[in-house]
Design an enzyme around this catalytic site. Structure first.
Site, PDB file in Angstrom:
ATOM      1  N   GLN A   1       1.028  -1.267   0.001  1.00  0.00           N
ATOM      2  CA  GLN A   1      -0.117   0.072   0.052  1.00  0.00           C
ATOM      3  C   GLN A   1       0.911   1.428  -0.152  1.00  0.00           C
ATOM      4  O   GLN A   1       1.494   1.493   1.011  1.00  0.00           O
ATOM      5  CB  GLN A   1      -0.904  -0.024   1.120  1.00  0.00           C
ATOM      6  CG  GLN A   1      -1.835   1.100   1.526  1.00  0.00           C
ATOM      7  CD  GLN A   1      -2.537   1.379   2.704  1.00  0.00           C
ATOM      8  OE1 GLN A   1      -1.715   0.635   3.674  1.00  0.00           O
ATOM      9  NE2 GLN A   1      -3.670   1.756   2.852  1.00  0.00           N
TER      10      GLN A   1
ATOM     11  N   SER B   1       4.363  -1.400   4.573  1.00  0.00           N
ATOM     12  CA  SER B   1       4.702  -3.187   4.834  1.00  0.00           C
ATOM     13  C   SER B   1       4.721  -3.796   3.516  1.00  0.00           C
ATOM     14  O   SER B   1       4.032  -3.607   2.530  1.00  0.00           O
ATOM     15  CB  SER B   1       3.505  -3.288   5.657  1.00  0.00           C
ATOM     16  OG  SER B   1       3.433  -2.644   6.926  1.00  0.00           O
TER      17      SER B   1
ATOM     18  N   SER C   1       0.811   6.571   2.690  1.00  0.00           N
ATOM     19  CA  SER C   1       1.386   7.599   3.801  1.00  0.00           C
ATOM     20  C   SER C   1       2.676   8.189   3.062  1.00  0.00           C
ATOM     21  O   SER C   1       3.319   7.488   2.396  1.00  0.00           O
ATOM     22  CB  SER C   1       1.597   6.961   5.083  1.00  0.00           C
ATOM     23  OG  SER C   1       0.484   6.509   5.735  1.00  0.00           O
TER      24      SER C   1
ATOM     25  N   GLU D   1      -9.114  -1.983   5.608  1.00  0.00           N
ATOM     26  CA  GLU D   1      -7.846  -2.153   6.092  1.00  0.00           C
ATOM     27  C   GLU D   1      -8.059  -2.253   7.559  1.00  0.00           C
ATOM     28  O   GLU D   1      -7.324  -2.972   8.377  1.00  0.00           O
ATOM     29  CB  GLU D   1      -6.831  -1.158   6.014  1.00  0.00           C
ATOM     30  CG  GLU D   1      -5.487  -1.137   6.669  1.00  0.00           C
ATOM     31  CD  GLU D   1      -4.612   0.014   6.496  1.00  0.00           C
ATOM     32  OE1 GLU D   1      -3.431  -0.112   6.844  1.00  0.00           O
ATOM     33  OE2 GLU D   1      -5.135   1.170   5.948  1.00  0.00           O
TER      34      GLU D   1
ATOM     35  N   GLU E   1      -5.305   8.597  17.208  1.00  0.00           N
ATOM     36  CA  GLU E   1      -5.829   9.890  17.364  1.00  0.00           C
ATOM     37  C   GLU E   1      -6.706  10.070  16.361  1.00  0.00           C
ATOM     38  O   GLU E   1      -7.856  10.569  16.442  1.00  0.00           O
ATOM     39  CB  GLU E   1      -4.736  10.742  17.427  1.00  0.00           C
ATOM     40  CG  GLU E   1      -3.919  11.081  18.485  1.00  0.00           C
ATOM     41  CD  GLU E   1      -2.757   9.905  18.423  1.00  0.00           C
ATOM     42  OE1 GLU E   1      -1.950   9.811  19.481  1.00  0.00           O
ATOM     43  OE2 GLU E   1      -2.682   9.212  17.589  1.00  0.00           O
TER      44      GLU E   1
END
Length: 400
Positions: A119, A154, A122, A237, A370
């Site tokens: 993926q 990952s 980010s 996910e 968060e």
């Protein structure tokens, strides 16, 4: 093959179809990959998917009928932990937004495990605020040319394909100028570098993209609509991370309970009380996960998956902390702090020190705790959203 639909497929029909697969491809004498391919072609991979794509358009709940028959016969599975990103994140997105050609090309090898996925979401400057991503994709004829950097990826060192989001319109507000692609990880412009973790190993990576060419045929969804497509990936996910099916006293709580039973000299009243509290919390989480999977039978996952993933992270960290404390001095030991490139995370097969360190990442991966708290507050509890002054500002004008 005779077309089979949800109206005609029932449990008995699936059992008969599964036994026919076993008769034609005996697990004891059939190559593992050949068996898995035959299972996919028979529509028994994920029965709720369409015919020709590993399914039979059957109710999702009937998958357990197939799985039970195959397990009883000793049939191989597709090693779901190894290909979890493909199964839990890429496949639902490919199914929902891919063209017929894309779905036919990718879903079979993905499910069989012939092609590993990662993926590319980010970035160093866009983690919790993923919509602020800056990786650019520029149209060039029938291709898109992609340049940028991704992080916390990952399995990038193992992956053949990646799901990727990139900015295609810097003049649009950050959520509306993103497009979603399938990226070839063997492209010469893709560079994968390991990121060493607190455990000593590197299961994830940073990925640099330089002039990577992606055909427009590998775009998922409309140009500029990548944020909506990405929500399908992200919701799935969180369910795949926090809602995995485990038996009672499975996972981390099972290791802590086993240590308690096997080492009576380590016991104290206070540790016993805390272990009981965590055992109850783990059982509540397990049963909640079962309810969540039942809800998935009716459609796509919702914000409840974020709550499950949030609870998973907190519970894992609390259990691993208790286990280290229970072991006393032994809990400080760590088997081998070495630079390795594992194929998967093995929480239960390692020592307590590894579990304690690795669980720290649970509150980051798959969405930080968060961010998930905000999702639960706004979309589950209906609380007012936090003020967002940059929501309608063109991405190019945002401070970075």
């Amino acid at each position: 093959m005779t077309r089979t639909t949800a109206r005609t497929v029932d449990a008995d029909g699936l059992r008969a179809r599964t036994r026919a697969l076993l008769d034609a491809h005996p697990p004891a004498t059939t190559d593992r990959t050949d068996f898995l391919r035959a299972r996919f072609d028979a529509g028994l991979a994920w029965v709720h998917y369409p015919e020709g794509l590993g399914g039979l358009d059957a109710p999702r709940a009937l998958q357990t009928v197939v799985d039970a028959e195959l397990a009883a016969a000793g049939a191989p599975d597709n090693d779901p932990r190894r290909i979890g990103i493909g199964l839990g994140m890429a496949a639902p997105t490919l199914l929902a937004y891919g063209s017929d050609e894309v779905r036919r090309r990718f879903l079979g090898p993905l499910w069989v495990g012939e092609e590993v996925w990662c993926q590319l979401f980010s970035e160093p400057g866009a983690g919790s605020d993923l919509a602020a991503l800056g990786t650019r994709a520029v149209r060039d004829g029938d291709d898109w040319v992609v340049d940028g950097q991704k992080v916390w990826t990952s399995s990038a060192h193992l992956a053949r394909w990646a799901i990727l989001i990139a900015r295609t319109d810097p003049d649009a507000p950050k959520h509306r100028g993103i497009t979603y692609f399938v990226c070839d990880m063997t492209d010469p412009g893709v560079e994968v570098r390991p990121l060493r973790q607190i455990t000593g190993e590197a299961e994830f990576n940073e990925v640099f993209l330089t002039g990577v060419r992606i055909p427009d045929a590998h775009r998922l969804g409309e140009v500029g609509d990548g944020w909506r497509v990405a929500q399908t990936t992200l919701m799935n996910e969180r369910v795949s991370i926090g809602g995995a099916r485990i038996p009672r006293e499975g996972g981390m709580i099972g290791k802590a309970a086993a240590t308690w039973r096997e080492r009576p000299e380590l016991r104290t009243h206070e540790l016993h009380r805390r272990l009981l509290d965590l055992w109850v919390d783990a059982e509540v989480a397990r049963l909640t996960g079962e309810r969540l999977r039942q809800q998935l039978v009716a459609g796509q996952p919702g914000p409840e998956g974020s709550a499950m993933k949030l609870g998973f992270a907190r519970l894992n960290q609390a259990i691993s902390g208790l286990e280290v404390e229970l072991l006393g001095d032994e809990g400080l030991l760590y088997g081998e702090w070495a630079m390795t490139r594992p194929e998967l995370v093995d929480f239960t097969g390692r020592d307590a020190g590894y579990r304690y360190l690795r669980s720290k990442g649970n509150s980051i991966e798959g969405g930080t705790s968060e961010v998930l708290l905000n999702i639960v507050a706004e979309r589950v509890l209906g609380l007012p959203s936090e003020p967002r002054n940059d929501k309608d500002v063109p991405w190019k004008d945002l401070a970075r």
